[in-house]
Design a protein around this motif. Sequence first.
Motif, PDB file in Angstrom:
ATOM      1  N   SER A 118       0.850  -1.181   0.000  1.00 25.56           N
ATOM      2  CA  SER A 118       0.000   0.000   0.000  1.00 25.56           C
ATOM      3  C   SER A 118       0.890   1.236   0.000  1.00 25.56           C
ATOM      4  O   SER A 118       2.107   1.145  -0.200  1.00 25.56           O
ATOM      5  CB  SER A 118      -0.930  -0.025   1.214  1.00 25.56           C
ATOM      6  OG  SER A 118      -1.851   1.049   1.166  1.00 25.56           O
ATOM      7  N   ASN A 119       0.288   2.400   0.246  1.00 25.00           N
ATOM      8  CA  ASN A 119       1.040   3.655   0.183  1.00 25.00           C
ATOM      9  C   ASN A 119       2.155   3.722   1.213  1.00 25.00           C
ATOM     10  O   ASN A 119       3.190   4.358   0.968  1.00 25.00           O
ATOM     11  CB  ASN A 119       0.098   4.844   0.406  1.00 25.00           C
ATOM     12  CG  ASN A 119      -1.029   4.913  -0.594  1.00 25.00           C
ATOM     13  OD1 ASN A 119      -2.048   4.243  -0.421  1.00 25.00           O
ATOM     14  ND2 ASN A 119      -0.868   5.713  -1.641  1.00 25.00           N
TER      15      ASN A 119
ATOM     16  N   GLY B   3      11.745   0.800  -4.174  1.00 28.69           N
ATOM     17  CA  GLY B   3      11.348  -0.521  -4.643  1.00 28.69           C
ATOM     18  C   GLY B   3      10.876  -0.483  -6.080  1.00 28.69           C
ATOM     19  O   GLY B   3      10.266   0.497  -6.529  1.00 28.69           O
ATOM     20  N   LEU B   4      11.176  -1.534  -6.843  1.00 29.41           N
ATOM     21  CA  LEU B   4      10.663  -1.729  -8.192  1.00 29.41           C
ATOM     22  C   LEU B   4      10.018  -3.103  -8.236  1.00 29.41           C
ATOM     23  O   LEU B   4      10.634  -4.098  -7.836  1.00 29.41           O
ATOM     24  CB  LEU B   4      11.785  -1.657  -9.231  1.00 29.41           C
ATOM     25  CG  LEU B   4      12.456  -0.301  -9.442  1.00 29.41           C
ATOM     26  CD1 LEU B   4      13.721  -0.475 -10.280  1.00 29.41           C
ATOM     27  CD2 LEU B   4      11.496   0.680 -10.123  1.00 29.41           C
ATOM     28  N   LEU B   5       8.770  -3.163  -8.736  1.00 31.33           N
ATOM     29  CA  LEU B   5       8.036  -4.426  -8.722  1.00 31.33           C
ATOM     30  C   LEU B   5       7.412  -4.723 -10.075  1.00 31.33           C
ATOM     31  O   LEU B   5       7.017  -3.804 -10.813  1.00 31.33           O
ATOM     32  CB  LEU B   5       6.915  -4.389  -7.670  1.00 31.33           C
ATOM     33  CG  LEU B   5       7.344  -4.201  -6.222  1.00 31.33           C
ATOM     34  CD1 LEU B   5       7.164  -2.742  -5.809  1.00 31.33           C
ATOM     35  CD2 LEU B   5       6.549  -5.099  -5.292  1.00 31.33           C
TER      36      LEU B   5
ATOM     37  N   THR C 187       9.054   6.975   4.242  1.00 33.41           N
ATOM     38  CA  THR C 187      10.375   6.360   4.119  1.00 33.41           C
ATOM     39  C   THR C 187      10.501   5.372   2.982  1.00 33.41           C
ATOM     40  O   THR C 187      11.543   4.724   2.851  1.00 33.41           O
ATOM     41  CB  THR C 187      10.716   5.634   5.431  1.00 33.41           C
ATOM     42  OG1 THR C 187       9.711   4.633   5.694  1.00 33.41           O
ATOM     43  CG2 THR C 187      10.765   6.615   6.593  1.00 33.41           C
ATOM     44  N   LYS C 188       9.463   5.199   2.178  1.00 32.92           N
ATOM     45  CA  LYS C 188       9.602   4.261   1.052  1.00 32.92           C
ATOM     46  C   LYS C 188       8.950   4.828  -0.197  1.00 32.92           C
ATOM     47  O   LYS C 188       8.004   5.620  -0.134  1.00 32.92           O
ATOM     48  CB  LYS C 188       9.026   2.894   1.401  1.00 32.92           C
ATOM     49  CG  LYS C 188       7.499   2.823   1.496  1.00 32.92           C
ATOM     50  CD  LYS C 188       6.884   1.954   0.416  1.00 32.92           C
ATOM     51  CE  LYS C 188       5.392   1.748   0.611  1.00 32.92           C
ATOM     52  NZ  LYS C 188       4.749   1.046  -0.509  1.00 32.92           N
ATOM     53  N   TYR C 189       9.495   4.416  -1.347  1.00 34.22           N
ATOM     54  CA  TYR C 189       8.977   4.860  -2.645  1.00 34.22           C
ATOM     55  C   TYR C 189       9.002   3.660  -3.581  1.00 34.22           C
ATOM     56  O   TYR C 189      10.021   3.325  -4.174  1.00 34.22           O
ATOM     57  CB  TYR C 189       9.829   6.006  -3.203  1.00 34.22           C
ATOM     58  CG  TYR C 189       9.227   6.700  -4.409  1.00 34.22           C
ATOM     59  CD1 TYR C 189       8.158   7.576  -4.266  1.00 34.22           C
ATOM     60  CD2 TYR C 189       9.739   6.497  -5.691  1.00 34.22           C
ATOM     61  CE1 TYR C 189       7.611   8.231  -5.358  1.00 34.22           C
ATOM     62  CE2 TYR C 189       9.201   7.150  -6.799  1.00 34.22           C
ATOM     63  CZ  TYR C 189       8.139   8.019  -6.624  1.00 34.22           C
ATOM     64  OH  TYR C 189       7.601   8.666  -7.714  1.00 34.22           O
TER      65      TYR C 189
ATOM     66  N   GLY D 139       4.046   6.852  -2.517  1.00 37.57           N
ATOM     67  CA  GLY D 139       4.684   5.675  -1.955  1.00 37.57           C
ATOM     68  C   GLY D 139       4.452   4.384  -2.702  1.00 37.57           C
ATOM     69  O   GLY D 139       5.111   3.381  -2.416  1.00 37.57           O
ATOM     70  N   LEU D 140       3.535   4.369  -3.668  1.00 38.84           N
ATOM     71  CA  LEU D 140       3.282   3.167  -4.466  1.00 38.84           C
ATOM     72  C   LEU D 140       2.744   3.601  -5.827  1.00 38.84           C
ATOM     73  O   LEU D 140       1.549   3.551  -6.098  1.00 38.84           O
ATOM     74  CB  LEU D 140       2.298   2.230  -3.769  1.00 38.84           C
ATOM     75  CG  LEU D 140       2.027   0.876  -4.441  1.00 38.84           C
ATOM     76  CD1 LEU D 140       3.308   0.116  -4.729  1.00 38.84           C
ATOM     77  CD2 LEU D 140       1.075   0.029  -3.607  1.00 38.84           C
TER      78      LEU D 140
END
Length: 841
Positions: A163-164, A213-215, A251-253, A270-271
């Motif tokens: 999630s975000n 992150g890359l997904l 803290t995450k992207y 964030g997502l």
Amino acid sequence: MGDMSANLTQLETAARAAAVALHGYRVDVDVRDAADPGVLTFPVVSEIELTGSEDTWVDFIGASVESVTVDGEPREVAYDGARIALTGLPGRRCVVRVQATALYSRTGEGLHRFVDPVDGETYLYTQYEPADARRVFPNLEQPDLRAPFTFSLTGPQRWWLGSNQPEASREVIADGVVRVEFEATRPLSTYITCLCAGPYRRAVDTWEGMELGLLCRRSLATYLDADELFRLTREGMAWFTTNFGPYPWGTKYDQIFVPEYNLGAMENPGLVTFTEAYLFRSPATPAQLQARANTLVHEMSHMWFGDLVTCRWWGDLWLKESFAEFMGSHVSVEANGFGDGWVNFATGRKVGAYQADSMPTTHPVVAQIDDLEAAKTNFDRITYSKGSAALTQLVHYVGLDTFLAGARRYFAAHAFGSATLQEFVAALDAETDRDLSGWIGAWLETSGHDTLRPLISTDPDGVIDRLAVERISHDGASRPHATTVGSYSLRDGRLELVARQTLVIDGDTTEVDVLVGEPRPDLVLVNDLDHTFASVALDEPGRAVLLGHIGDLEPLGRAVAWTALWTELRAGKLTAAQFVGAVLDAGETKSGLLSAVLGWALTAVTRYTPDSEVDVLGDRWRDGARRALLTAEAGSAAQLLWAKAYLKAAAFAAEDVSWLLAEGAVPGLQTSVDLTWLAWETLATQGAATDDELDAVLATDDTAAGRVARLRCWAAQPDPEVKEKAWRRAHEVGGETNDHVDALLAGFNALGQASLRAPFAGRYFESLNETWHVHPIEIAMRLVRGGFPDDHEAGASWLAANPSAPRTLRRLVLEGVYESQIAAKAKGAATRRPGLPNLGD
């Protein structure tokens, strides 16, 4: 889609915002059974903390609503399929809890479910803008009602659940099933929240203490060029945090590539979601790589402009999108090193804006958006690209440093809230001495665009005694243009820049004094650095020179010149044969420019050429494309683009292309999976591919993309029975996914098959209203646009007979009528200019 309770209006949402104070959401979504194809729904619980005393409603489009409570007290469920009535609120802070059942989506709206044919794995993602969060959880669906969200997601333990915000806790609640709760968000609008679930592969990097992150799907992991994407991300973050301030969302992207996506990307903090088309299965051209970088930093800019500060209502949609569109080009050049960013913008997105702005359905950049249906169709080239071009003008008008300072002031004043154009202008006003009121009115609150034309007079010896630019306003607006005028002359057979003057065009005529007293140049090109948004007119001598020497100009000048020639072709001032000849002679190598002009040339041949000449010009275009393919630099982007152009041309001007499928047929050309499918689509269009042959190709690429390509090939066959089946499958309610509808329509509309489509014209118009009302809007818009027959008279008759049809439907039909009229005008102009120029051997 036709349900008025689903079509929220600005007036009623403004009233709700005045009556309700929103404090927070807790949303629990359970997708543990998503991998079972027989399960069509999922349970959801939404707890909404709010203060209000007036009767209002909660938005939800789903299967059912099981219960509604207010502070634990049961309330009667009054649900009409789009709204849940909420009465008797206590006038103090309370919690409204709604337990409901939502529907998985196959149209890219809400919670989309996809099954990967490669390995049978199931993938989920959400897409909401402008108002599809209500398809996943009950909420107050409008951009100005922001609140913190705490999401929890229940799903298979082996899946990635996202999630975000980062994961806060994880609990095993059954064998192989976990419930993940995420950290609370800062205040968000519903449309930029996000949930994703599935066995996604995730690559990880860091930047300044932030986790990146890359997904993507497992079967596409080999195409995830993580090193390059992380480079773009780090460079973008460095630029934006330097110029806009600290990243505001934690803290995450994460950036996730998802299947069957309706958009290029979406700026969920964030997502961020992206189309899988940006994971290249075949060699990518420099323009494709720049376009991907453009999109990546476009969405990143939204973390501030659009997410940190959101538009109050969709009438200011343009503000966030125009801003991000400008930043996409600017930052891809300044931070990511793609020097052709503005060149690609000029012949890519901007040309679409010129065309949209010439239609009878054009609208001001600041549009009047009364309801959600209007908002949906205003995600268009006016909102994005014309708005971006206007902002480019604004940057030239006030200066880049001033523009960025105004943006920072705007973010600080309205952080985690919503704002309007007036508040953005106020922030800019505080940073500049320029008067912005006239600029705003002229550029943003009018529709249409000016034409800029050179005025040149000489003495008997050919010496210039006056050089000026005429500004022709087609709508009465008085737009200032900060731009350039380039003068070019032929020297040793090449067109070279003689002089360039920077000026502001703010009257009906503006003098250009740089060459007065000098010999007349061979070409005067207004706006040759593409600073403004205006049609560029050519005089007769300049047009003649450009047709033979456009390749001599610098890339940005070529982009402006190509656009001018394309505009003149559509206006009937240039023949298709002349335009095609210029494309074949230009030797264009910039991949963005070449990709654009090859597409225009094909349209010129197939739509803008008189019937009596189309066979001759079609053959010449195909033969010219083949020659260009065989003589292009081995392994170059130009070679690949000419190969694709040749295959498309050969579908229309039939020629056996099977030779191109042999490995090494053209030295340096990689027979990639995408090129292979394009060749087979050409053969299928000609009736030269059997189902067994196409199935054999699919067996080598039995992927989601392969199945879409196979479906296109099937629907492209010149068989009346196939066309009938393709039409029925595309129009079946709930029958096909969004990508498959696109494939069916693309095959149905295969080049050179107008006679096979003719019997469907009557059916198209007879069923238009039903098509619009029975399909979700994403599918309905595809069917209306993709099925429109090239018959402006029938379209005009339908419009006359259906004055009360939904405005958005009428708009789409009117645009189809307009493009059909453009084609007829271009054909007529060519007919009035007899003779086909020799395009070479």
